[in-house]
Design a protein around this motif. Structure first.
Motif, PDB file in Angstrom:
ATOM      1  N   PRO A 142       0.803  -1.235   0.000  1.00 22.82           N
ATOM      2  CA  PRO A 142       0.000   0.000   0.000  1.00 22.82           C
ATOM      3  C   PRO A 142       0.837   1.288   0.000  1.00 22.82           C
ATOM      4  CG  PRO A 142      -0.879  -1.562   1.580  1.00 22.82           C
ATOM      5  CD  PRO A 142       0.420  -2.131   1.096  1.00 22.82           C
ATOM      6  N   PHE A 143       2.033   1.232   0.549  1.00 21.38           N
ATOM      7  CA  PHE A 143       2.881   2.421   0.608  1.00 21.38           C
ATOM      8  C   PHE A 143       3.569   2.722  -0.729  1.00 21.38           C
ATOM      9  CE2 PHE A 143       2.740   1.062   5.058  1.00 21.38           C
ATOM     10  CZ  PHE A 143       2.404   2.254   5.675  1.00 21.38           C
ATOM     11  N   PHE A 144       3.738   1.692  -1.576  1.00 18.43           N
ATOM     12  CA  PHE A 144       4.569   1.852  -2.765  1.00 18.43           C
ATOM     13  C   PHE A 144       3.855   1.642  -4.093  1.00 18.43           C
ATOM     14  CE2 PHE A 144       7.391   0.900   0.742  1.00 18.43           C
ATOM     15  CZ  PHE A 144       8.340   1.897   0.589  1.00 18.43           C
ATOM     16  N   LYS A 145       2.679   1.007  -4.091  1.00 16.11           N
ATOM     17  CA  LYS A 145       2.040   0.630  -5.357  1.00 16.11           C
ATOM     18  C   LYS A 145       1.692   1.829  -6.232  1.00 16.11           C
ATOM     19  CE  LYS A 145      -2.638   0.386  -3.616  1.00 16.11           C
ATOM     20  NZ  LYS A 145      -3.873  -0.274  -3.546  1.00 16.11           N
ATOM     21  N   ASP A 146       1.308   2.954  -5.646  1.00  7.64           N
ATOM     22  CA  ASP A 146       0.913   4.128  -6.427  1.00  7.64           C
ATOM     23  C   ASP A 146       2.001   5.193  -6.495  1.00  7.64           C
ATOM     24  OD1 ASP A 146      -1.603   3.024  -6.937  1.00  7.64           O
ATOM     25  OD2 ASP A 146      -2.420   3.821  -5.065  1.00  7.64           O
ATOM     26  N   SER A 147       3.193   4.863  -6.018  1.00 10.37           N
ATOM     27  CA  SER A 147       4.290   5.831  -6.027  1.00 10.37           C
ATOM     28  C   SER A 147       5.025   5.789  -7.361  1.00 10.37           C
ATOM     29  CB  SER A 147       5.268   5.524  -4.893  1.00 10.37           C
ATOM     30  OG  SER A 147       5.957   4.311  -5.156  1.00 10.37           O
ATOM     31  N   ASP A 148       5.844   6.780  -7.595  1.00 10.35           N
ATOM     32  CA  ASP A 148       6.758   6.764  -8.740  1.00 10.35           C
ATOM     33  C   ASP A 148       7.911   5.854  -8.319  1.00 10.35           C
ATOM     34  OD1 ASP A 148       8.726   7.206 -10.644  1.00 10.35           O
ATOM     35  OD2 ASP A 148       8.466   9.384 -10.672  1.00 10.35           O
ATOM     36  N   GLN A 149       7.762   4.573  -8.593  1.00 13.18           N
ATOM     37  CA  GLN A 149       8.697   3.567  -8.092  1.00 13.18           C
ATOM     38  C   GLN A 149      10.123   3.794  -8.575  1.00 13.18           C
ATOM     39  OE1 GLN A 149       6.607   0.025  -9.233  1.00 13.18           O
ATOM     40  NE2 GLN A 149       4.857   0.642  -8.007  1.00 13.18           N
ATOM     41  N   ASP A 203       5.559  12.512   5.408  1.00 14.40           N
ATOM     42  CA  ASP A 203       4.424  13.231   5.976  1.00 14.40           C
ATOM     43  C   ASP A 203       3.115  12.762   5.334  1.00 14.40           C
ATOM     44  OD1 ASP A 203       3.273  15.222   7.653  1.00 14.40           O
ATOM     45  OD2 ASP A 203       3.072  16.532   5.908  1.00 14.40           O
ATOM     46  N   GLY A 204       2.141  12.475   6.160  1.00 14.63           N
ATOM     47  CA  GLY A 204       0.834  12.063   5.657  1.00 14.63           C
ATOM     48  C   GLY A 204       0.741  10.607   5.236  1.00 14.63           C
ATOM     49  N   MET A 205       1.806   9.833   5.426  1.00 15.41           N
ATOM     50  CA  MET A 205       1.789   8.426   5.008  1.00 15.41           C
ATOM     51  C   MET A 205       1.314   7.489   6.119  1.00 15.41           C
ATOM     52  SD  MET A 205       5.251   8.175   2.694  1.00 15.41           S
ATOM     53  CE  MET A 205       4.897   6.501   2.176  1.00 15.41           C
ATOM     54  N   ASP A 206       1.127   8.012   7.319  1.00 16.69           N
ATOM     55  CA  ASP A 206       0.655   7.202   8.452  1.00 16.69           C
ATOM     56  C   ASP A 206       1.515   5.956   8.661  1.00 16.69           C
ATOM     57  OD1 ASP A 206      -1.423   9.010   8.906  1.00 16.69           O
ATOM     58  OD2 ASP A 206      -2.739   7.954   7.507  1.00 16.69           O
ATOM     59  N   ALA A 259      19.021   3.359  11.141  1.00 17.41           N
ATOM     60  CA  ALA A 259      18.123   3.314  12.300  1.00 17.41           C
ATOM     61  C   ALA A 259      17.752   4.689  12.851  1.00 17.41           C
ATOM     62  CB  ALA A 259      18.733   2.443  13.398  1.00 17.41           C
ATOM     63  N   PRO A 260      18.662   5.655  12.918  1.00 22.15           N
ATOM     64  CA  PRO A 260      18.280   6.957  13.487  1.00 22.15           C
ATOM     65  C   PRO A 260      17.152   7.656  12.728  1.00 22.15           C
ATOM     66  CG  PRO A 260      20.657   6.764  13.414  1.00 22.15           C
ATOM     67  CD  PRO A 260      20.095   5.586  12.654  1.00 22.15           C
ATOM     68  N   MET A 261      16.908   7.275  11.512  1.00 18.19           N
ATOM     69  CA  MET A 261      15.856   7.906  10.714  1.00 18.19           C
ATOM     70  C   MET A 261      14.452   7.537  11.198  1.00 18.19           C
ATOM     71  SD  MET A 261      17.263   7.488   6.884  1.00 18.19           S
ATOM     72  CE  MET A 261      19.002   7.623   6.579  1.00 18.19           C
ATOM     73  N   HIS A 262      14.347   6.528  12.045  1.00 20.66           N
ATOM     74  CA  HIS A 262      13.011   6.070  12.458  1.00 20.66           C
ATOM     75  C   HIS A 262      12.192   7.189  13.080  1.00 20.66           C
ATOM     76  CE1 HIS A 262      14.251   5.834  16.663  1.00 20.66           C
ATOM     77  NE2 HIS A 262      12.989   5.571  16.964  1.00 20.66           N
ATOM     78  N   ARG A 263      12.843   8.117  13.786  1.00 19.37           N
ATOM     79  CA  ARG A 263      12.098   9.204  14.437  1.00 19.37           C
ATOM     80  C   ARG A 263      11.459  10.153  13.441  1.00 19.37           C
ATOM     81  NH1 ARG A 263      14.524  10.844  20.196  1.00 19.37           N
ATOM     82  NH2 ARG A 263      14.697   8.730  20.948  1.00 19.37           N
ATOM     83  N   GLN A 264      12.023  10.243  12.268  1.00 24.74           N
ATOM     84  CA  GLN A 264      11.452  11.121  11.243  1.00 24.74           C
ATOM     85  C   GLN A 264      10.438  10.384  10.385  1.00 24.74           C
ATOM     86  OE1 GLN A 264      14.856  12.608   9.106  1.00 24.74           O
ATOM     87  NE2 GLN A 264      14.867  14.456  10.349  1.00 24.74           N
ATOM     88  N   ILE A 265      10.555   9.073  10.282  1.00 24.60           N
ATOM     89  CA  ILE A 265       9.708   8.296   9.378  1.00 24.60           C
ATOM     90  C   ILE A 265       8.420   7.837  10.051  1.00 24.60           C
ATOM     91  CG2 ILE A 265       9.594   6.140   8.056  1.00 24.60           C
ATOM     92  CD1 ILE A 265      12.638   6.536   7.512  1.00 24.60           C
ATOM     93  N   ILE A 266       8.513   7.345  11.292  1.00 24.11           N
ATOM     94  CA  ILE A 266       7.324   6.896  12.005  1.00 24.11           C
ATOM     95  C   ILE A 266       6.543   8.138  12.420  1.00 24.11           C
ATOM     96  CG2 ILE A 266       6.465   5.702  14.051  1.00 24.11           C
ATOM     97  CD1 ILE A 266       9.067   3.974  13.889  1.00 24.11           C
ATOM     98  N   ASN A 267       5.304   8.233  11.935  1.00 26.10           N
ATOM     99  CA  ASN A 267       4.516   9.432  12.225  1.00 26.10           C
ATOM    100  C   ASN A 267       3.101   9.123  12.710  1.00 26.10           C
ATOM    101  OD1 ASN A 267       3.259   8.699   9.798  1.00 26.10           O
ATOM    102  ND2 ASN A 267       4.484  10.145   8.606  1.00 26.10           N
ATOM    103  N   THR A 268       2.854   7.856  13.031  1.00 21.29           N
ATOM    104  CA  THR A 268       1.563   7.427  13.565  1.00 21.29           C
ATOM    105  C   THR A 268       1.814   6.443  14.707  1.00 21.29           C
ATOM    106  OG1 THR A 268       0.513   7.674  11.410  1.00 21.29           O
ATOM    107  CG2 THR A 268      -0.614   6.279  12.986  1.00 21.29           C
ATOM    108  N   PRO A 269       1.164   6.656  15.846  1.00 21.20           N
ATOM    109  CA  PRO A 269       1.386   5.734  16.988  1.00 21.20           C
ATOM    110  C   PRO A 269       0.963   4.323  16.669  1.00 21.20           C
ATOM    111  CG  PRO A 269       0.000   7.608  17.627  1.00 21.20           C
ATOM    112  CD  PRO A 269       0.256   7.714  16.167  1.00 21.20           C
TER     113      PRO A 269
END
Length: 149
Positions: free
Chosen positions: A63-70, A101-104, A139-149
């Motif tokens: 669901p995260f990648f199917k409609d993206s510019d792969q 942002d907005g990807m939940d 791994a440090p990028m997780h704080r910027q990527i995870i945006n939904t509890p």
């Protein structure tokens, strides 16, 4: 057993990099040994081609990648991993927070992506030590990527 060992090794790599979690961007390094262990630009391009195939085949990730510019996503991933692994590339795209942002994205989503990346690296024959080194840098990028509890 192999899966449990891989998850324990990932956890160890994440704890080893815990001091870096406060950073907002991956660290650049003059040491290109990880870049070389990943196969240089050609190896990274192949890795990201296969990674995208696996992401699209994975019901959790599709669901995260199917409609993206792969193609664009793959190119950005090659540049990003090239950069963080000490290669000559520099990624000029948005930071990870803005890009996701907005990807939940939940922690479970993030962990599933890491699992798919590990499986892809295994299939490409990337040594386990190189895999852990890369994961510790990402791994440090997780704080910027995870945006939904």
């Amino acid at each position: 057993m192999n899966s449990m060992f891989r998850h324990l090794a990932l956890a160890a790599a994440l704890f080893a990099s815990a001091g870096a979690f406060a950073q907002t961007a991956p660290q650049r390094t003059a040491d290109d040994s990880l870049y070389q262990a990943l196969g240089g630009k050609g190896g990274l391009t192949t890795l990201m081609d296969r990674f995208m195939e696996r992401l699209l085949a994975d019901a959790r990730m599709r669901p995260f990648f199917k409609d993206s510019d792969q193609q664009h996503v793959k190119e950005q991933l090659v540049l990003q991993i090239c950069e963080v692994s000490g290669g000559p590339c520099r990624r000029d795209g948005p930071d990870m927070k803005k890009a996701h942002d907005g990807m939940d994205v939940t922690r479970g989503d993030f962990n599933a992506l890491v699992e798919v990346l590990q499986d892809t690296m295994d299939a490409q024959g990337i040594p386990f030590v190189a895999q852990n080194r890369l994961l510790a840098k990402l791994a440090p990028m997780h704080r910027q990527i995870i945006n939904t509890p």
